[in-house]
Write a protein that holds these residues in place. Structure first.
Motif, PDB file in Angstrom:
ATOM      1  N   ASN A  95     -32.884 -53.454  11.632  1.00 39.06           N
ATOM      2  CA  ASN A  95     -33.904 -54.237  10.927  1.00 39.06           C
ATOM      3  C   ASN A  95     -35.303 -54.008  11.478  1.00 39.06           C
ATOM      4  O   ASN A  95     -35.984 -54.945  11.852  1.00 39.06           O
ATOM      5  N   PRO A  96     -35.766 -52.751  11.484  1.00 39.24           N
ATOM      6  CA  PRO A  96     -37.180 -52.562  11.814  1.00 39.24           C
ATOM      7  C   PRO A  96     -38.036 -53.222  10.744  1.00 39.24           C
ATOM      8  O   PRO A  96     -37.602 -53.314   9.597  1.00 39.24           O
ATOM      9  N   PHE A  97     -39.228 -53.694  11.138  1.00 44.44           N
ATOM     10  CA  PHE A  97     -40.101 -54.328  10.149  1.00 44.44           C
ATOM     11  C   PHE A  97     -40.597 -53.266   9.172  1.00 44.44           C
ATOM     12  O   PHE A  97     -41.246 -52.305   9.580  1.00 44.44           O
ATOM     13  N   PRO A  98     -40.298 -53.431   7.877  1.00 45.04           N
ATOM     14  CA  PRO A  98     -40.634 -52.368   6.912  1.00 45.04           C
ATOM     15  C   PRO A  98     -42.126 -52.210   6.703  1.00 45.04           C
ATOM     16  O   PRO A  98     -42.581 -51.157   6.290  1.00 45.04           O
ATOM     17  N   THR A  99     -42.886 -53.255   7.004  1.00 49.26           N
ATOM     18  CA  THR A  99     -44.325 -53.172   6.751  1.00 49.26           C
ATOM     19  C   THR A  99     -45.081 -52.620   7.959  1.00 49.26           C
ATOM     20  O   THR A  99     -46.297 -52.533   7.927  1.00 49.26           O
ATOM     21  N   MET A 100     -44.342 -52.282   9.017  1.00 48.36           N
ATOM     22  CA  MET A 100     -45.019 -51.779  10.218  1.00 48.36           C
ATOM     23  C   MET A 100     -44.626 -50.325  10.470  1.00 48.36           C
ATOM     24  O   MET A 100     -43.545 -49.880  10.121  1.00 48.36           O
ATOM     25  N   LEU A 112     -46.683 -60.302  20.473  1.00 44.69           N
ATOM     26  CA  LEU A 112     -46.491 -61.749  20.450  1.00 44.69           C
ATOM     27  C   LEU A 112     -46.860 -62.358  21.792  1.00 44.69           C
ATOM     28  O   LEU A 112     -47.491 -63.401  21.872  1.00 44.69           O
TER      29      LEU A 112
ATOM     30  N   HIS B 197     -35.160 -59.523   8.539  1.00 46.72           N
ATOM     31  CA  HIS B 197     -36.427 -59.310   9.232  1.00 46.72           C
ATOM     32  C   HIS B 197     -36.964 -60.597   9.840  1.00 46.72           C
ATOM     33  O   HIS B 197     -37.626 -60.572  10.872  1.00 46.72           O
ATOM     34  N   ALA B 201     -37.789 -61.032  13.898  1.00 49.27           N
ATOM     35  CA  ALA B 201     -38.993 -61.602  14.494  1.00 49.27           C
ATOM     36  C   ALA B 201     -38.632 -62.742  15.446  1.00 49.27           C
ATOM     37  O   ALA B 201     -39.118 -62.800  16.577  1.00 49.27           O
ATOM     38  N   GLU B 210     -45.526 -67.175  13.821  1.00 51.95           N
ATOM     39  CA  GLU B 210     -45.547 -65.739  14.114  1.00 51.95           C
ATOM     40  C   GLU B 210     -44.510 -64.998  13.277  1.00 51.95           C
ATOM     41  O   GLU B 210     -44.739 -63.882  12.818  1.00 51.95           O
ATOM     42  N   MET B 214     -45.203 -61.962  10.749  1.00 51.41           N
ATOM     43  CA  MET B 214     -44.575 -60.643  10.919  1.00 51.41           C
ATOM     44  C   MET B 214     -43.674 -60.263   9.753  1.00 51.41           C
ATOM     45  O   MET B 214     -43.614 -59.101   9.375  1.00 51.41           O
ATOM     46  N   PRO B 218     -46.309 -60.127   5.161  1.00 48.08           N
ATOM     47  CA  PRO B 218     -46.405 -58.718   4.741  1.00 48.08           C
ATOM     48  C   PRO B 218     -45.470 -58.417   3.578  1.00 48.08           C
ATOM     49  O   PRO B 218     -45.822 -57.669   2.666  1.00 48.08           O
TER      50      PRO B 218
END
Lengths: 259, 316
Positions: A95-100, A112, B197, B201, B210, B214, B218
């Protein structure tokens, strides 16, 4: 800084439903502890209770104690956010952040904790974490691409890089290889063998060969029936669990007679 | 495939097509073509009816100074009111949507969502009377204060209206009107932010805010933009509420709090169309064509903004 976790008389509830009952276990630092057992036996719930991630679901609560090097994780003045900053987690599906971008994914946790970091410091941290996750050579030329452009196995290693970038004390892995092919699985297992020099690792797996290959200690969870709470049936060195377990149920499970 | 076949004869393979598939594909395609035809028809009507006004000599246009100086102030008024409404409503709507999806207890969230949706069901003529009878008098003290203290900003240059029937009041009324549209869409996209996601986070030690920054914002960005554009579309085209509230002048001024604010295109058409004749009608239709083009441009701009970072949208 790897730390030891002591769990005593832990019961985990979702509302009125008791999901896990009476767990007593000591998780050794700088080693891999595997949790096995049939689906629904509470091993994932137990894993998530170690960094209080199960509290994401409303109504979740625990009785008993989880102590990490003398610090009670469920103390009344403990913020679950701080617990999670010390105990990292890798999930079943990458689950990498797709928007990053890949770069931003790696340092997401550090952003953070601390917004002000020098560019050269973050560059070093990204390289170190990606090298630590055996991913650096594959992505060093495209750090600005989205994390979702990677293959499944690469994404999972990116998530591991993200988790270790904040230098946690403990790394929890919830079936980290179940969505990956055998080659990627092997890459992750090799990585775990390296990471245990620095971290305490707890892994939930459905793959008994994997538990036998990577772990020093193995815990077997089981439940008596639907609606019953899951219990830790046996906790022993992996070698003993897979050759000469104390409990009949463990032997039945690992030899494939049930479950 | 057998290797003995001559390469010059590619096998003729046709996928089996079932009648259900064909009917569905045909009707879906028909609907798609229908909407294009309607759009083309409206555009053709506007253009053909506007041509007399576009080609007429300047002194024949109402106002006597040509089409540009007739429509220009209306364009300013339209954009001013709509953008003001958007600037007020969008942050508010995002806040409401986040509160409903991630902060409010479930029962309060359901009730609030329902109440907000009800705002969309109020007819615009009611909003107009509410703006005239309640908002305008209530806002007079603010107008006076703004003229005294914020007068150095062109938007608040004054002299302040003593009736409150200004572009500023119109912007506020329009903001309330478009709030439910934007917040409903924002709520929908925020609630669909993947748990995967959000948990990623939280597991990194993110607080709830936060985590929202994150994993939720987005992800919902393009949806919020789409909602804002729908809202802007409604604000640009709103007729009744503006016609009732605004006591406009004719100058192309950006002053929000005086009595000299220009009217908007839509309300101007509504007010003048009943008595317009001949070239006056063509002129009004030409102004409608301009409104049509503005809306088109706004939508294209929104598309462009959304697509600019399509790689990072999470849709892949």
């Amino acid at each position: 800084m790897a730390k030891r976790i002591e769990v005593s008389d832990l019961n985990i509830f979702y509302g009125n439903f008791k999901a896990v009952e009476g767990v007593n276990v000591s998780i050794e630092p700088r080693s891999i502890t595997a949790l096995i057992g049939p689906s629904g036996c509470g091993k994932s719930t137990f894993l998530r209770s170690l960094n209080r991630m199960h509290e994401v679901l409303p109504g979740a609560r625990v009785e008993g104690k989880v102590v990490m090097d003398g610090q009670d994780l469920y103390g009344s003045d403990v913020d679950p956010v701080n617990v999670r900053r010390q105990i990292g987690m890798v999930f079943q599906r990458p689950n990498p952040f797709p928007t990053m971008s890949i770069y931003d994914n790696v340092i997401a946790g550090n952003r953070l904790n601390n917004n002000r970091m020098k560019k050269s410091d973050t560059d070093d941290l990204v390289e170190k974490s990606l090298k630590g996750a055996n991913l650096w050579n594959e992505v060093k030329d495209r750090l600005d691409r989205p994390g979702s452009s990677l293959s499944g196995g690469q994404q999972q290693r990116l998530c591991i890089a993200r988790a270790i970038a904040v230098e946690p004390d403990v790394l929890l892995m919830d079936e980290p290889c179940s969505a990956l092919d055998p080659i990627s699985t092997l890459a992750i297992e090799d990585l775990m063998a390296e990471l245990k020099e620095r971290f305490t690792i707890v892994i939930v797996t459905h793959n008994m060969q994997q538990a036998a290959r990577v772990s020093e200690q193995t815990g077997f969870f089981n439940l008596n029936g639907v609606g019953q709470p899951g219990r830790l049936i046996e906790f022993n060195p992996t070698e003993k669990i897979f050759s000469n377990p104390d409990q009949k149920a463990t032997e039945d499970y690992i030899s494939g007679r049930f479950g | 495939m057998t290797a003995t076949k001559a390469p010059s004869e590619p096998p003729q393979q046709r996928a089996v097509r079932r009648p259900g598939d064909r009917i569905f594909a045909g009707s879906a395609q028909g609907s798609g073509i229908f909407i294009l035809l309607v759009l083309a028809g409206v555009a053709a009507f506007l253009i053909s009816e506007a041509i007399p006004a576009l080609t007429a000599p300047a002194e024949d246009i109402p106002g006597g100074e040509g089409l540009a100086s007739y429509i220009g102030p209306l364009v300013v008024g339209t954009l001013l009111g709509a953008v003001l409404a958007l600037l007020i409503a969008t942050p508010l709507a995002v806040g409401i949507a986040l509160y409903i999806t991630y902060y409010a207890p479930r029962r309060i969230a359901a009730t609030m969502g329902y109440v907000i949706d009800l705002l969309a069901a109020i007819p615009s003529v009611v909003y107009g009377f509410w703006g005239l009878a309640v908002m305008a008098p209530t806002l007079v003290p603010f107008h006076l204060w703004a003229a005294d203290n914020l007068g150095f900003i062109p938007f608040f240059a004054g002299p302040a209206s003593t009736s409150g029937r200004t572009m500023f009041t119109v912007g506020l009324v329009l903001a309330v009107m478009i709030l439910p549209i934007i917040s409903a869409i924002a709520r929908e996209v925020f609630s669909q932010a993947p748990a995967l996601h959000r948990e990623a986070a939280l597991a990194l030690g993110a607080t709830r805010w936060e985590m929202i920054k994150m994993a939720v914002l987005p992800y919902g960005r393009s949806g919020v933009i789409a909602g804002a554009m729908l809202g802007l579309g409604r604000a640009l085209g709103e007729t009744m509420a503006v016609a009732i509230v605004l006591s406009g002048g004719a100058g192309a001024t950006v002053n929000l709090i005086s009595n000299s604010s220009p009217s908007t295109i839509a309300s101007n058409i509504a007010l003048r169309f009943p008595e317009a004749t001949g070239l006056g009608v063509n002129t009004l239709i030409a102004s409608g064509l301009v409104l049509f083009l503005i809306t088109l441009l706004v939508n294209m701009l929104a598309r462009w903004v959304v697509n600019r970072r399509a790689d990072f949208s999470g849709a892949n």
